[in-house]
Design an enzyme around this catalytic site. Structure first.
Site, PDB file in Angstrom:
ATOM      1  N   LYS A 275      59.246  39.744  37.350  1.00 22.15           N
ATOM      2  CA  LYS A 275      58.545  39.055  36.263  1.00 22.15           C
ATOM      3  C   LYS A 275      58.651  39.817  34.869  1.00 22.15           C
ATOM      4  O   LYS A 275      58.593  41.014  34.722  1.00 22.15           O
ATOM      5  CB  LYS A 275      56.823  39.347  36.723  1.00 22.15           C
TER       6      LYS A 275
ATOM      7  N   ASP B 193      40.460  35.727  38.523  1.00 25.17           N
ATOM      8  CA  ASP B 193      41.178  34.472  38.452  1.00 25.17           C
ATOM      9  C   ASP B 193      41.776  33.770  39.747  1.00 25.17           C
ATOM     10  O   ASP B 193      42.779  33.552  40.289  1.00 25.17           O
ATOM     11  CB  ASP B 193      42.694  34.744  37.356  1.00 25.17           C
TER      12      ASP B 193
END
Length: 141
Positions: free
Chosen positions: A16, A112
């Site tokens: 990432k 989340d």
């Protein structure tokens, strides 16, 4: 997120890339560093593993466990009738709750939680389910 391969071992990982030049404030940089710090503290079979981090002047690179099985939400939509059997659903929920409990036991709130933030490590029917995306997570007392 990209698939990368370790040159000497041949192992594949997910990388990432966090672009520091896209940050709007120093608080955003603190949020990125918080995500990295929290992920580095976690070691659970149902949480994606962070192996390494590299930082340059422009980027932070996270080398993580590669999950190729796709999102839980997408897999759910591909099920007949768009639902799992009770037995499969109970196994998945147990893994999800186990990952969340592990976070809470370490005073971390994910903040989340959604089906898109659970990935399967592979395509096989017994692939592990992994909680991802700790960008909004926080420590709490």
């Amino acid at each position: 997120v990209r698939v990368v391969r370790h040159l000497s071992t041949g192992n594949t990982y997910a990388m990432k890339t966090l672009h520091l030049n896209r940050l709007k404030s120093k608080a955003s940089l603190a949020d990125l560093r918080n995500e990295v710090r929290i992920m580095s503290e976690l070691d659970h079979p149902n949480i994606v593993q962070l192996y390494e981090t590299f930082e340059t002047d422009d980027h932070i690179f996270l080398i993580m466990e590669l999950c190729t099985g796709g999102e839980l939400l997408d897999k759910l939509h591909r099920q007949e009738g768009h639902h799992y059997s009770e037995q499969v659903a109970s196994q998945l929920v147990k893994k999800m709750v186990g990952a969340i409990r592990y976070c809470h036991d370490h005073h971390i709130a994910h903040r989340d939680l959604k089906l898109e933030n659970f990935l399967f490590e592979g395509d096989n029917p017994d692939a592990e389910l992994k909680l991802i995306d700790f960008g909004l997570s926080r420590h709490y007392r």
